[in-house]
Design a protein around this motif. Sequence first.
Motif, PDB file in Angstrom:
ATOM      1  N   UNK A  91      -6.888  29.577  -4.703  1.00 12.26           N
ATOM      2  CA  UNK A  91      -8.048  28.716  -4.922  1.00 12.26           C
ATOM      3  C   UNK A  91      -7.763  27.265  -4.530  1.00 12.26           C
ATOM      4  N   UNK A  92      -6.579  26.752  -4.863  1.00  8.47           N
ATOM      5  CA  UNK A  92      -6.243  25.370  -4.510  1.00  8.47           C
ATOM      6  C   UNK A  92      -6.317  25.170  -3.001  1.00  8.47           C
ATOM      7  N   UNK A  93      -5.721  26.094  -2.242  1.00  9.82           N
ATOM      8  CA  UNK A  93      -5.690  25.931  -0.791  1.00  9.82           C
ATOM      9  C   UNK A  93      -7.017  26.311  -0.140  1.00  9.82           C
ATOM     10  N   UNK A  94      -7.775  27.206  -0.755  1.00 10.44           N
ATOM     11  CA  UNK A  94      -9.120  27.503  -0.239  1.00 10.44           C
ATOM     12  C   UNK A  94     -10.024  26.288  -0.377  1.00 10.44           C
ATOM     13  N   UNK A  95      -9.978  25.658  -1.561  1.00 11.27           N
ATOM     14  CA  UNK A  95     -10.761  24.432  -1.752  1.00 11.27           C
ATOM     15  C   UNK A  95     -10.273  23.332  -0.826  1.00 11.27           C
ATOM     16  N   UNK A  96      -8.963  23.279  -0.594  1.00 14.87           N
ATOM     17  CA  UNK A  96      -8.403  22.274   0.304  1.00 14.87           C
ATOM     18  C   UNK A  96      -8.904  22.437   1.729  1.00 14.87           C
ATOM     19  N   UNK A  97      -8.907  23.684   2.236  1.00 15.10           N
ATOM     20  CA  UNK A  97      -9.411  23.941   3.591  1.00 15.10           C
ATOM     21  C   UNK A  97     -10.901  23.648   3.681  1.00 15.10           C
ATOM     22  N   UNK A  98     -11.644  24.012   2.642  1.00 14.66           N
ATOM     23  CA  UNK A  98     -13.078  23.717   2.614  1.00 14.66           C
ATOM     24  C   UNK A  98     -13.312  22.219   2.677  1.00 14.66           C
ATOM     25  N   UNK A  99     -12.425  21.451   2.052  1.00 15.51           N
ATOM     26  CA  UNK A  99     -12.562  19.989   2.081  1.00 15.51           C
ATOM     27  C   UNK A  99     -12.397  19.447   3.490  1.00 15.51           C
ATOM     28  N   UNK A 100     -11.446  19.999   4.250  1.00 18.12           N
ATOM     29  CA  UNK A 100     -11.293  19.583   5.644  1.00 18.12           C
ATOM     30  C   UNK A 100     -12.572  19.844   6.425  1.00 18.12           C
ATOM     31  N   UNK A 101     -13.144  21.041   6.254  1.00 15.94           N
ATOM     32  CA  UNK A 101     -14.356  21.399   6.981  1.00 15.94           C
ATOM     33  C   UNK A 101     -15.531  20.505   6.595  1.00 15.94           C
ATOM     34  N   UNK A 102     -15.673  20.246   5.293  1.00 14.74           N
ATOM     35  CA  UNK A 102     -16.784  19.404   4.847  1.00 14.74           C
ATOM     36  C   UNK A 102     -16.636  17.962   5.326  1.00 14.74           C
ATOM     37  N   UNK A 103     -15.397  17.457   5.328  1.00 16.60           N
ATOM     38  CA  UNK A 103     -15.170  16.094   5.834  1.00 16.60           C
ATOM     39  C   UNK A 103     -15.540  16.000   7.307  1.00 16.60           C
ATOM     40  N   UNK A 104     -15.209  17.037   8.082  1.00 21.65           N
ATOM     41  CA  UNK A 104     -15.569  17.063   9.504  1.00 21.65           C
ATOM     42  C   UNK A 104     -17.087  17.143   9.674  1.00 21.65           C
ATOM     43  N   UNK A 105     -17.735  17.977   8.864  1.00 19.68           N
ATOM     44  CA  UNK A 105     -19.199  18.107   8.913  1.00 19.68           C
ATOM     45  C   UNK A 105     -19.869  16.782   8.553  1.00 19.68           C
ATOM     46  N   UNK A 106     -19.354  16.109   7.518  1.00 25.04           N
ATOM     47  CA  UNK A 106     -19.930  14.829   7.104  1.00 25.04           C
ATOM     48  C   UNK A 106     -19.737  13.764   8.184  1.00 25.04           C
ATOM     49  N   UNK A 107     -18.600  13.814   8.893  1.00 21.76           N
ATOM     50  CA  UNK A 107     -18.378  12.874   9.998  1.00 21.76           C
ATOM     51  C   UNK A 107     -19.366  13.145  11.132  1.00 21.76           C
ATOM     52  N   UNK A 108     -19.612  14.410  11.412  1.00 22.89           N
ATOM     53  CA  UNK A 108     -20.597  14.779  12.451  1.00 22.89           C
ATOM     54  C   UNK A 108     -22.004  14.344  12.053  1.00 22.89           C
ATOM     55  N   UNK A 109     -22.325  14.490  10.766  1.00 27.71           N
ATOM     56  CA  UNK A 109     -23.625  14.049  10.254  1.00 27.71           C
ATOM     57  C   UNK A 109     -23.798  12.550  10.437  1.00 27.71           C
ATOM     58  N   UNK A 110     -22.775  11.764  10.119  1.00 29.45           N
ATOM     59  CA  UNK A 110     -22.839  10.307  10.295  1.00 29.45           C
ATOM     60  C   UNK A 110     -22.924   9.930  11.777  1.00 29.45           C
ATOM     61  N   UNK A 111     -22.253  10.721  12.621  1.00 29.98           N
ATOM     62  CA  UNK A 111     -22.326  10.491  14.070  1.00 29.98           C
ATOM     63  C   UNK A 111     -23.766  10.636  14.573  1.00 29.98           C
TER      64      UNK A 111
END
Length: 283
Positions: free
Chosen positions: A103-123
Amino acid sequence: MWNRSRTHVKEFILVGFPGSRYLQLTLFLFLLFAYVLTVMSNVSIIILVRTHRHLHSPMYYFLCNFAFLEICFTTACVPKTLVNLVSQSQSISFTGCLLQMYFVFSFGCTEYFLLAVMAYDRYLAVCYPLNYSTIMNSTLSTWLAVVSWIGGFLIISVPTSLISRLSFCGSNVINHFFCDISPWIVLSCTDTSLVEMVCFIMFAIVILGCCVITLASYTYIIYTVLKIPSPQGRRRAFSTCSSHLMVIIIWYGSTIFLHVKPSVKASLELTKIITILNTVITP
């Protein structure tokens, strides 16, 4: 004889932060304060966005997902650490340790994906403001969030499956405050080269892949903002990205050190300290 000496470990001992009782109490109070602050502030964000209709936009939708993710991420490891700091027993079952790791590493990987998605949204918002609402509609934003969550849990299932098959024939003491992959592998008495290689490749793909998307997005954002003639306009554009960018710098700076390295057996003590950054400070 060596094969016969193998035993199936039923529980592990989490070393955590060894030291005096005063140190244990200080760490307990610090982690408890950070955990309560993390949960309360992120719950407040979710409630605020849900109750204000003018905040029902893709940016705040992703922010709600991120806030919920931070609650899940810290809850996966901090409460057990708090219990270990004040209790005599620091044990955790084999299954419990494996689930915590997953769970710790699943949430961690999800955080990477969401940060990338949020950066794309701001772009899209900064570089294509007139077409933003058309491109980033509710369907696309929901799809991006769902893929981020599913992707994070699916990717970690591969190394977790390999790690669960390792054999242990000696110590069951994990030199960490939660069931991290590195100290788990160190305890194994079987060949861990395949597990290490898979972990290295998968973490490198996730971290560096998301990093490329994030860097590309912010490169275009900065280029676009610098062309805005008004200083007030530039400040307003940057203000929508500043907190997100700060989280990215802390998160990537710490986790690249933790996971993109050739051997998981190096610098476990330093790894433990740096892990505090993304389990406590970043959320």
